[in-house]
Design an enzyme around this catalytic site. Structure first.
Site, short mmCIF file in Angstrom:
data_model
loop_
_atom_site.label_atom_id
_atom_site.label_comp_id
_atom_site.label_asym_id
_atom_site.label_seq_id
_atom_site.Cartn_x
_atom_site.Cartn_y
_atom_site.Cartn_z
N ARG A 239 0.86 -1.18 0.00
CA ARG A 239 0.00 0.00 0.00
C ARG A 239 0.89 1.23 0.00
O ARG A 239 1.98 1.23 0.60
CB ARG A 239 -0.94 0.02 1.22
CG ARG A 239 -2.06 -1.01 1.18
CD ARG A 239 -3.07 -0.69 0.09
NE ARG A 239 -4.20 -1.61 0.06
CZ ARG A 239 -4.26 -2.71 -0.67
NH1 ARG A 239 -3.22 -3.04 -1.44
NH2 ARG A 239 -5.33 -3.48 -0.67
N GLU A 268 -4.15 7.06 -4.21
CA GLU A 268 -4.72 6.43 -5.41
C GLU A 268 -6.13 5.92 -5.11
O GLU A 268 -6.43 5.56 -3.97
CB GLU A 268 -3.85 5.27 -5.87
CG GLU A 268 -3.79 4.15 -4.85
CD GLU A 268 -3.23 2.85 -5.38
OE1 GLU A 268 -3.98 2.13 -6.06
OE2 GLU A 268 -2.07 2.55 -5.06
N HIS A 290 -1.52 0.17 -9.89
CA HIS A 290 -1.99 -0.93 -9.02
C HIS A 290 -2.39 -2.14 -9.85
O HIS A 290 -3.50 -2.69 -9.73
CB HIS A 290 -3.16 -0.46 -8.15
CG HIS A 290 -3.26 -1.21 -6.85
ND1 HIS A 290 -3.80 -0.67 -5.73
CD2 HIS A 290 -2.91 -2.49 -6.53
CE1 HIS A 290 -3.78 -1.56 -4.74
NE2 HIS A 290 -3.23 -2.67 -5.21
#
Length: 328
Positions: A239, A268, A290
């Site tokens: 993360r 994000e 991601h």
């Protein structure tokens, strides 16, 4: 949205945030237990409405916040499950206080994320993005792209869960020495367990694979990042909040770090354009949206794992045969 009237029995499971490509993967679940499938993102009261009367709330995306207020609005709920490996979008404490089980599918993205990590490490160690850009400019010159083998170098794995353990195994397959750090101090064959400062000082490649929690927020802060070797490369697939991004960018601009590859960044999705432009200008920093988990095989494992867990839960919990009734 499918309502209770569409099925001979009131729905037991609510899939609250189905995407356009997810429907076929839910057919096995729908065939096994009464299921309400709701399309698109939702939160707050809309999320409560979608899961009303169901024993199981299934969320497919980490942008769906299962908050304490949502749980308060679902008194008949007994399981919250996400197909993802992480559960940062679910209020675990609130669920525990209410006796609601929470389940994830930690094995789903393991292979894909581990492979992505090694690919990023190779790209950074060999300067592949810059070499591609150079060739595109017509500069057929290899002399500025002398890189490093992974074999014989040290891989530092921060977090030894499912993904971190697989990253360690792949690193060993490349002939790397592997050192690891884990909050749980779990051991792993062939991995030398060391304190985090020592790992950062020794590793040529640092892979961040910890879950986001209070203890891991800014785990790699400015002081920690400053311990890294000036020729080291960093890959983060966990993360964005685990790393102080501004401190990382400062090191890269100063030439005090070999490179960084981030599949996750704080804020994000939807970072402001000026923030993205600033990140794009940082030397040897590469950001992807991601995608480390995003393969066909991962999706198969995630949905199969989620459905298996739901069916096992329903089989052992006879109360799902008579779910709490409410309007969808």
């Amino acid at each position: 949205m499918r309502s209770a009237e569409d099925s001979p029995a009131a729905p037991v499971v609510a899939v609250v945030d189905c995407g356009p490509d997810d429907r076929p993967r839910l057919e096995r679940l729908e065939a096994a237990v009464p299921t309400r499938v709701c399309d698109g993102p939702a939160e707050g009261g809309a999320l409560v409405e979608r899961a009303a009367g169901c024993a199981v709330l299934a969320t497919l995306y980490t942008y769906t916040p299962v908050t304490e207020a949502v749980l308060d609005g679902l008194p008949g709920l007994r399981l919250v499950i996400t197909r993802t490996a992480g559960s940062s979008h679910i209020d675990l404490g609130a669920a525990q206080r209410r006796g609601i089980a929470v389940a994830t599918v930690p094995e789903g993205p393991t292979q894909a994320v581990a492979e992505y990590t090694i690919a990023a490490a190779i790209a950074l160690s060999r300067g592949l993005p810059a070499a591609v850009a150079s060739t595109a400019r017509g500069e057929w010159d290899f002399t500025g792209f002398r890189g490093h083998d992974l074999g014989g170098r040290t891989l530092g794995v921060v977090g030894l869960g499912h993904i971190g353990a697989r990253v360690a195994q792949l690193g060993q397959a490349f002939g790397m020495r592997v050192v690891g750090w884990s909050r749980s101090e779990k051991g792993l064959d062939g991995v030398e367990q060391v304190p985090l400062p020592a790992l950062l000082q020794r590793a040529h490649v640092v892979s961040v694979n910890v879950a986001l929690a209070a203890e891991t927020h800014r785990l790699l802060d400015a002081a920690a990042l400053a311990r890294m070797r000036p020729d080291a490369v960093l890959v983060n697939t966990s993360r964005g909040e685990t790393i102080d991004l501004d401190a990382l960018c400062d090191l890269l601009r100063a030439g005090r770090l070999g490179g960084a590859w981030l599949d996750v960044v704080e804020g994000e999705p939807g970072l402001p354009a000026e923030r993205l432009e600033a990140l794009a200008a940082v030397p040897n920093l590469f950001v992807t949206p991601h995608i480390s988990w995003h393969t066909h095989e991962t999706l198969d494992r995630q949905f199969d794992g989620m459905i298996d867990r739901i069916l096992a839960f329903c089989a052992q919990d006879h109360r799902t045969e008579e779910p709490h009734h409410a309007s969808p």
